[in-house]
Design a protein around this motif. Structure first.
Motif, PDB file in Angstrom:
ATOM      1  N   ALA A   1      -3.614  -8.069   4.899  1.00  0.00           N
ATOM      2  CA  ALA A   1      -2.619  -8.051   3.818  1.00  0.00           C
ATOM      3  C   ALA A   1      -2.817  -9.214   2.864  1.00  0.00           C
ATOM      4  CB  ALA A   1      -1.212  -8.081   4.401  1.00  0.00           C
ATOM      5  N   GLU A   2      -3.322 -10.330   3.376  1.00  0.00           N
ATOM      6  CA  GLU A   2      -3.521 -11.527   2.565  1.00  0.00           C
ATOM      7  C   GLU A   2      -4.945 -11.639   2.031  1.00  0.00           C
ATOM      8  OE1 GLU A   2      -2.367 -14.706   5.130  1.00  0.00           O
ATOM      9  OE2 GLU A   2      -0.257 -14.088   5.207  1.00  0.00           O
ATOM     10  N   GLY A   3      -5.779 -10.649   2.307  1.00  0.00           N
ATOM     11  CA  GLY A   3      -7.148 -10.678   1.817  1.00  0.00           C
ATOM     12  C   GLY A   3      -8.030 -11.690   2.508  1.00  0.00           C
ATOM     13  N   ARG A   4      -7.724 -12.009   3.778  1.00  0.00           N
ATOM     14  CA  ARG A   4      -8.504 -13.011   4.507  1.00  0.00           C
ATOM     15  C   ARG A   4      -9.520 -12.387   5.456  1.00  0.00           C
ATOM     16  NH1 ARG A   4      -5.741 -15.346   7.993  1.00  0.00           N
ATOM     17  NH2 ARG A   4      -3.659 -14.434   7.806  1.00  0.00           N
TER      18      ARG A   4
ATOM     19  N   VAL B   1       2.456   0.511   3.468  1.00  0.00           N
ATOM     20  CA  VAL B   1       2.690  -0.820   4.028  1.00  0.00           C
ATOM     21  C   VAL B   1       3.638  -1.591   3.124  1.00  0.00           C
ATOM     22  CG1 VAL B   1       1.599  -2.900   4.948  1.00  0.00           C
ATOM     23  CG2 VAL B   1       0.291  -0.752   4.848  1.00  0.00           C
ATOM     24  N   VAL B   2       4.629  -2.222   3.751  1.00  0.00           N
ATOM     25  CA  VAL B   2       5.600  -3.022   3.015  1.00  0.00           C
ATOM     26  C   VAL B   2       5.756  -4.362   3.710  1.00  0.00           C
ATOM     27  CG1 VAL B   2       7.990  -3.198   2.198  1.00  0.00           C
ATOM     28  CG2 VAL B   2       6.842  -0.977   2.229  1.00  0.00           C
ATOM     29  N   ASP B   3       5.784  -5.423   2.926  1.00  0.00           N
ATOM     30  CA  ASP B   3       6.055  -6.770   3.435  1.00  0.00           C
ATOM     31  C   ASP B   3       7.542  -7.057   3.243  1.00  0.00           C
ATOM     32  OD1 ASP B   3       4.552  -9.606   4.043  1.00  0.00           O
ATOM     33  OD2 ASP B   3       6.343  -9.884   2.822  1.00  0.00           O
ATOM     34  N   TYR B   4       8.248  -7.321   4.348  1.00  0.00           N
ATOM     35  CA  TYR B   4       9.689  -7.584   4.306  1.00  0.00           C
ATOM     36  C   TYR B   4       9.979  -9.051   4.606  1.00  0.00           C
ATOM     37  CZ  TYR B   4      10.875  -2.584   4.346  1.00  0.00           C
ATOM     38  OH  TYR B   4      11.020  -1.261   4.027  1.00  0.00           O
TER      39      TYR B   4
ATOM     40  N   CYS C   1       8.537  -9.483   8.359  1.00  0.00           N
ATOM     41  CA  CYS C   1       7.835  -8.407   9.057  1.00  0.00           C
ATOM     42  C   CYS C   1       6.814  -7.756   8.133  1.00  0.00           C
ATOM     43  CB  CYS C   1       8.807  -7.328   9.529  1.00  0.00           C
ATOM     44  SG  CYS C   1       9.982  -7.849  10.791  1.00  0.00           S
ATOM     45  N   LEU C   2       5.753  -7.251   8.738  1.00  0.00           N
ATOM     46  CA  LEU C   2       4.788  -6.423   8.041  1.00  0.00           C
ATOM     47  C   LEU C   2       4.950  -5.025   8.614  1.00  0.00           C
ATOM     48  CD1 LEU C   2       2.444  -6.486   5.968  1.00  0.00           C
ATOM     49  CD2 LEU C   2       0.883  -6.762   7.912  1.00  0.00           C
ATOM     50  N   ALA C   3       5.468  -4.093   7.801  1.00  0.00           N
ATOM     51  CA  ALA C   3       5.841  -2.765   8.285  1.00  0.00           C
ATOM     52  C   ALA C   3       4.863  -1.698   7.810  1.00  0.00           C
ATOM     53  CB  ALA C   3       7.256  -2.419   7.829  1.00  0.00           C
ATOM     54  N   PHE C   4       4.449  -0.849   8.753  1.00  0.00           N
ATOM     55  CA  PHE C   4       3.555   0.271   8.467  1.00  0.00           C
ATOM     56  C   PHE C   4       4.321   1.574   8.666  1.00  0.00           C
ATOM     57  CE2 PHE C   4       0.944  -3.263   9.734  1.00  0.00           C
ATOM     58  CZ  PHE C   4      -0.138  -3.219   8.877  1.00  0.00           C
ATOM     59  N   PHE C   5       4.360   2.421   7.642  1.00  0.00           N
ATOM     60  CA  PHE C   5       5.034   3.704   7.696  1.00  0.00           C
ATOM     61  C   PHE C   5       3.983   4.804   7.763  1.00  0.00           C
ATOM     62  CE2 PHE C   5       7.773   0.680   5.610  1.00  0.00           C
ATOM     63  CZ  PHE C   5       8.989   0.874   6.261  1.00  0.00           C
TER      64      PHE C   5
ATOM     65  N   LEU D   1       0.857  -1.182   0.000  1.00  0.00           N
ATOM     66  CA  LEU D   1       0.000   0.000   0.000  1.00  0.00           C
ATOM     67  C   LEU D   1       0.888   1.225   0.000  1.00  0.00           C
ATOM     68  CD1 LEU D   1      -2.974   1.055   0.293  1.00  0.00           C
ATOM     69  CD2 LEU D   1      -2.560   1.128   2.754  1.00  0.00           C
ATOM     70  N   ARG D   2       0.666   2.112  -0.952  1.00  0.00           N
ATOM     71  CA  ARG D   2       1.459   3.342  -1.036  1.00  0.00           C
ATOM     72  C   ARG D   2       0.541   4.500  -1.379  1.00  0.00           C
ATOM     73  NH1 ARG D   2       7.101   2.022  -4.278  1.00  0.00           N
ATOM     74  NH2 ARG D   2       8.277   1.198  -2.495  1.00  0.00           N
ATOM     75  N   ARG D   3      -0.195   4.959  -0.390  1.00  0.00           N
ATOM     76  CA  ARG D   3      -1.053   6.116  -0.612  1.00  0.00           C
ATOM     77  C   ARG D   3      -1.520   6.641   0.736  1.00  0.00           C
ATOM     78  NH1 ARG D   3      -4.787   1.875  -2.206  1.00  0.00           N
ATOM     79  NH2 ARG D   3      -6.481   1.701  -0.689  1.00  0.00           N
ATOM     80  N   GLY D   4      -1.839   7.933   0.740  1.00  0.00           N
ATOM     81  CA  GLY D   4      -2.426   8.527   1.922  1.00  0.00           C
ATOM     82  C   GLY D   4      -1.497   8.556   3.118  1.00  0.00           C
ATOM     83  N   PRO D   5      -2.070   8.498   4.323  1.00  0.00           N
ATOM     84  CA  PRO D   5      -1.284   8.686   5.547  1.00  0.00           C
ATOM     85  C   PRO D   5      -0.487   7.465   5.976  1.00  0.00           C
ATOM     86  CG  PRO D   5      -3.570   8.303   6.099  1.00  0.00           C
ATOM     87  CD  PRO D   5      -3.508   8.373   4.594  1.00  0.00           C
TER      88      PRO D   5
END
Length: 293
Positions: free
Chosen positions: A137-140, A27-30, A95-99, A20-24
Motif C-alpha cells: 500500500a505504501e509502495g515499499r 482496498v481502503v485505508d481506515y 486498519c487496511l481493509a480488503f473487500f 484500489l477500486r477495481r476488479g475482484p
C-alpha cells in the motif's frame, strides 16, 4: 473502527482513503478517531472483507460474540452481518481493509462459518502477510496490493481451516497460459495493466491466475510487470536521449517518484546515475562494486 460510516450517530467518522477500486478486490485505508465516551452503534457488513489492524485497539461485537482487536488482529466481515465497534480501553486505530467479491471468495474457498470468524487474533503467519500488504500500500515492495490482499485472504482461510494449501500443480495447459500471459504482459507493459485484465486474457479467475502464474514463473504477475518495465527503462536510459520523466511514463510508471524509488531499489543507483554509468562514468560502477560486502 467503523467499516461502514453511519449518519445515525455523532461518533467521529473514520478517515478513509480508497487505495484500489477495481476488479475482484477493493482496498481502503481506515484511520478511526473515535475514543472513550463515543457512543457505539450497530453497523452492517455489505461485503466479504478482511481488515488488518496495523495500529491501536478497539472492541468488535457481532453475533453475540465479543472480541478485542489489537495490532496484528484480522477482522473478518460477512455480508449481512451486523456489528458494533467500541473504544472502551483506548482511542484511535488504523486498519487496511480488503473487500472481496463473492466470485473471489468462491475461488479462494472456505466454508461460510470460516468467513464468519469475526476476529482472528495476532498470528505470525497472518501478520507477516498483513505487513506485506501494508508495504504494498505504501509502495515499499514490488508485490501488487491486490496480490497481497489475495494471499492474506487465502492464508486466513487456510489457518482457520487448520490446513496448508497444496502447491499448485500446473498442467501443461496452465503452463502455456502462464508463459503466454508473460509474453503478452511484456509487450503491453507500457499500458495500464492489472491482475484482472491479465487473468481475463488467460481465461482464469484472478486468484487462480495469480497462483498458476506464480507457480510456473516463480514471480507474481505484478512483480513480473514491474521488472519488465524496469528492463525497458534501463534500455532506454542507456540508449535514448529522452528525459528520465519521459522514460518513466513511456515504460508504464504512473509517476516519476515511484519510478525513481523502484529503479533505485532494483539497481542500487538512481536512473540518472545509471544513465551516467551507461555512458561511460566508470566511477559509479566502481563505487557500487567496492560498496558490496
Amino acid at each position: 473502527m467503523s467499516f461502514a460510516p453511519s449518519a445515525r450517530s455523532n461518533r467521529p467518522a473514520p478517515m478513509s482513503a480508497p487505495l484500489l477500486r477495481r476488479g475482484p478486490i477493493s482496498v481502503v485505508d481506515y484511520r478511526c478517531r473515535a475514543g472513550r465516551g463515543d457512543e457505539p452503534f450497530v453497523e452492517l457488513h455489505t461485503d466479504f472483507s478482511v481488515a488488518y489492524v496495523r495500529k491501536g485497539t478497539f472492541g468488535y461485537r457481532r453475533r453475540g460474540e465479543s472480541f478485542e482487536a489489537v495490532a496484528g488482529t484480522l477482522v473478518v466481515g460477512y455480508p449481512g452481518d451486523e456489528y458494533t465497534c467500541t473504544h472502551d480501553h483506548a482511542g484511535g486505530d488504523e486498519c487496511l481493509a480488503f473487500f472481496l467479491t463473492p466470485e473471489l471468495v468462491d475461488a479462494i474457498g472456505g466454508r461460510p462459518e470460516t468467513w464468519r470468524s469475526g476476529c482472528i487474533p495476532p498470528l505470525s503467519e497472518l501478520m507477516v502477510l498483513g505487513e506485506l500488504a501494508q508495504a504494498a500500500a505504501e509502495g515499499r515492495t514490488n508485490v501488487g496490493l491486490e496480490e497481497a490482499g489475495m494471499w492474506l485472504a487465502a492464508r486466513f482461510v487456510d489457518v482457520v481451516a487448520g490446513r496448508d494449501r497444496a502447491p499448485t500443480a500446473a498442467s501443461p495447459r496452465d503452463r502455456c497460459r502462464a508463459v503466454d500471459a508473460a509474453l503478452w504482459m511484456d509487450a503491453h507493459a507500457h499500458e495500464p495493466l492489472d491482475l484482472e485484465r491479465a487473468a481475463r486474457g488467460a481465461r482464469l479467475s484472478a486468484f487462480h491466475f495469480l497462483r498458476v502464474f506464480t507457480s510456473v514463473l516463480k514471480v507474481t504477475p505484478h512483480q513480473y510487470l514491474v521488472r519488465s518495465r524496469l528492463r525497458h527503462a534501463a534500455r532506454l536510459l542507456a540508449d535514448d536521449a529522452r528525459s528520465v520523466t519521459d522514460v518513466a511514463l513511456d515504460v508504464g510508471f504512473g509517476d516519476l517518484s515511484n519510478f525513481v524509488r523502484t529503479f533505485q531499489r532494483a539497481a542500487g543507483v538512481s536512473p540518472r546515475r545509471f544513465r551516467q554509468a551507461a555512458r561511460g562514468d566508470r566511477k559509479i560502477l566502481q563505487d557500487r562494486l567496492t560498496a558490496r560486502p
